[in-house]
Design a protein around this motif. Structure first.
Motif, short mmCIF file in Angstrom:
data_model
loop_
_atom_site.label_atom_id
_atom_site.label_comp_id
_atom_site.label_asym_id
_atom_site.label_seq_id
_atom_site.Cartn_x
_atom_site.Cartn_y
_atom_site.Cartn_z
N SER A 127 47.83 23.64 72.19
CA SER A 127 47.60 22.69 73.29
C SER A 127 46.14 22.58 73.72
O SER A 127 45.76 21.62 74.36
CB SER A 127 48.47 23.07 74.50
OG SER A 127 48.08 24.34 74.95
N LEU A 149 56.78 21.84 76.55
CA LEU A 149 56.45 22.96 75.65
C LEU A 149 55.09 23.59 75.96
O LEU A 149 54.67 24.54 75.29
CB LEU A 149 56.46 22.48 74.19
CG LEU A 149 57.78 21.93 73.64
CD1 LEU A 149 57.64 21.60 72.16
CD2 LEU A 149 58.92 22.93 73.84
N LEU A 150 54.41 23.06 76.98
CA LEU A 150 53.03 23.48 77.25
C LEU A 150 52.86 25.01 77.32
O LEU A 150 51.94 25.56 76.73
CB LEU A 150 52.52 22.82 78.54
CG LEU A 150 51.10 23.21 78.97
CD1 LEU A 150 50.09 22.80 77.90
CD2 LEU A 150 50.74 22.56 80.29
N ILE A 201 55.56 11.99 74.20
CA ILE A 201 54.60 12.91 74.84
C ILE A 201 53.54 13.43 73.86
O ILE A 201 52.35 13.33 74.09
CB ILE A 201 55.34 14.13 75.44
CG1 ILE A 201 56.38 13.69 76.48
CG2 ILE A 201 54.35 15.15 76.02
CD1 ILE A 201 55.82 13.29 77.82
N CYS A 202 53.99 13.97 72.75
CA CYS A 202 53.06 14.60 71.79
C CYS A 202 52.57 13.52 70.83
O CYS A 202 52.84 13.55 69.63
CB CYS A 202 53.75 15.75 71.07
SG CYS A 202 52.60 16.81 70.20
N ARG A 238 51.35 21.33 65.93
CA ARG A 238 50.59 21.68 67.13
C ARG A 238 51.19 22.90 67.83
O ARG A 238 50.46 23.79 68.27
CB ARG A 238 50.57 20.47 68.07
CG ARG A 238 49.71 19.34 67.53
CD ARG A 238 49.85 18.08 68.32
NE ARG A 238 48.94 17.04 67.88
CZ ARG A 238 48.98 15.78 68.30
NH1 ARG A 238 49.89 15.40 69.18
NH2 ARG A 238 48.10 14.90 67.86
N CYS A 264 53.01 26.42 73.74
CA CYS A 264 52.36 25.70 72.64
C CYS A 264 51.02 26.34 72.28
O CYS A 264 50.11 26.40 73.10
CB CYS A 264 52.16 24.23 73.03
SG CYS A 264 51.33 23.29 71.74
N PRO A 321 44.91 19.89 70.50
CA PRO A 321 46.04 19.43 69.67
C PRO A 321 45.67 18.52 68.52
O PRO A 321 46.21 18.64 67.43
CB PRO A 321 46.94 18.70 70.67
CG PRO A 321 46.15 18.52 71.91
CD PRO A 321 45.07 19.55 71.92
N PRO A 329 47.69 13.26 73.25
CA PRO A 329 48.99 13.83 73.63
C PRO A 329 48.98 14.23 75.12
O PRO A 329 47.96 14.67 75.63
CB PRO A 329 49.10 15.06 72.73
CG PRO A 329 47.71 15.35 72.26
CD PRO A 329 47.00 14.05 72.23
N GLN A 330 50.13 14.05 75.75
CA GLN A 330 50.22 14.27 77.20
C GLN A 330 50.62 15.73 77.49
O GLN A 330 51.68 15.99 78.05
CB GLN A 330 51.26 13.30 77.78
CG GLN A 330 51.03 11.85 77.43
CD GLN A 330 49.75 11.31 78.07
OE1 GLN A 330 49.62 11.29 79.28
NE2 GLN A 330 48.81 10.91 77.23
N CYS A 331 49.75 16.66 77.15
CA CYS A 331 50.08 18.09 77.27
C CYS A 331 50.41 18.50 78.70
O CYS A 331 51.27 19.36 78.91
CB CYS A 331 48.92 18.94 76.74
SG CYS A 331 48.60 18.64 75.00
N VAL A 388 54.66 17.65 66.23
CA VAL A 388 54.93 18.63 67.30
C VAL A 388 54.88 20.05 66.72
O VAL A 388 54.26 20.95 67.31
CB VAL A 388 56.31 18.37 67.95
CG1 VAL A 388 56.61 19.43 69.01
CG2 VAL A 388 56.37 16.98 68.56
S1 SF4 Z 1 51.66 20.94 74.71
FE1 SF4 Z 1 51.76 21.08 72.50
S2 SF4 Z 1 53.67 20.10 71.95
FE2 SF4 Z 1 53.19 19.51 74.05
S3 SF4 Z 1 52.07 17.57 73.86
FE3 SF4 Z 1 50.57 19.21 73.90
S4 SF4 Z 1 50.20 19.67 71.75
FE4 SF4 Z 1 52.10 18.53 71.85
#
Ligand code: SF4
Length: 310
Positions: free
Chosen positions: A201, A194-195, A181-182, A142, A198, A204, A187-189, A139
């Protein structure tokens, strides 16, 4: 930064893994034990099998310190990475009266490194300290768009992101975010709290490309010798299963061959050959076949026995 910290905690309140037993205790020994078991072992296995079983037998650090190393290894049997159990036992002997609360003192104990010391300080004592495990490192890399950073940079950045008002929940939230998530792949951005903050993103996976693991192949030759419902085992002196009981070694003789199987252990990919013999040269201990589950034997030995004792 404050916005990201807030969004992370809100997400954690709803989606965090609050039901894990070691998150619902203030007993420092229980928290410490869970941290040692969780290294290299899946959460479900620890939660459902080993953690409750271990605490049933050794509910306090004092009880653990009074056990024998053989009993501890027997209970650890099948969990692998047995140096964890040996260090746990040594630490129990050193700290049964007073478990340290200080990060630097914790680092002096056997088997406690930077991660475990910080996890104990954060999860056990709610100290204002960053924690970095594999999930959190991903995390952080990224979130700050770090390309191949040194470990010390990851720790510095984790400290920069740390929410000093609620460090314990913040670290647990990051850990859960990394495992839910990450994810390493895909990763489920779009649903990540944190999107908005981040920096990585957009791409990632480019910040966390993993090197292919290198494995070492090895061939092992073991003797199976059974008399009067007892099996001949020997105490391992090698680094792989130190102080565990295992089958004695043997020189391969084709006529005595029973079977072979594959087994993975840490970085090793093993081919294990079994031979039915009438005598062995190693020092042996005769173990009653009905009492095998009370003995410190590894998954490899269990597998070998399951294939030969029918
Ligand atoms: S937004 Fe950033 S921290 Fe969140 S899942 Fe995507 S890469 Fe990971």
């Amino acid at each position: 930064m404050v916005q990201a910290q807030k969004a992370l905690l809100q997400w954690y309140t709803i989606y965090g893994r609050h039901q894990l037993p070691w998150r619902n205790t203030t007993d420092i020994y229980h928290i410490y034990l869970s941290e040692i078991m969780l290294q290299q072992t899946q959460v479900t296995r620890v939660k459902e099998e080993y953690y409750p079983r271990f605490l049933q037998k050794f509910p306090t650090i004092k009880a653990l310190s009074l056990a024998s190393e053989e009993e501890v290894l027997a209970l650890w049997s099948g969990l692998g990475y047995y140096s964890r159990a040996r260090n746990l036992y040594k630490t129990a002997k050193l700290s049964s009266h007073q478990f340290p609360t200080d990060y630097k003192e914790l680092l002096q104990l056997p088997g406690i490194g930077q991660y475990t010391a910080s996890a104990i300080c954060s999860f056990g004592y709610n100290q204002n300290i960053a924690v970095v495990d594999t999930n959190i490192a991903r995390v952080i890399k990224r979130f700050f768009a770090l390309t191949e950073p040194k470990n010390s940079i990851i720790w510095d950045k984790a400290t920069e992101l740390l929410n000093s008002k609620n460090p314990r929940s913040h670290n647990l939230a990051l850990m859960d975010l990394g495992s839910i998530i990450c994810l390493p792949k895909n990763p489920q951005c779009t649903i990540c709290p944190l999107l908005n903050n981040c920096q990585g993103s957009k791409n990632p996976e480019s910040y966390t490309q993993t090197k292919k693991k290198e494995y070492e192949k090895m061939e092992l030759f073991y003797a199976v010798l059974i008399r009067n419902n007892h099996i001949a085992l020997t105490s391992s002196t090698g680094t792989m299963y130190k102080n565990m009981l295992q089958l004695p070694t043997v020189d391969p003789i084709e006529e005595l061959f029973i079977t072979k199987f594959k087994h993975s252990y840490t970085k090793y990919r093993l081919t294990v050959n079994l031979y039915k013999v009438e005598e062995v040269i190693d020092d042996i201990i005769w173990i009653d076949l009905d009492k095998l589950n009370q003995s410190p034997i590894s998954s490899l030995t269990k597998k070998a026995l399951a294939l030969t004792i029918i």
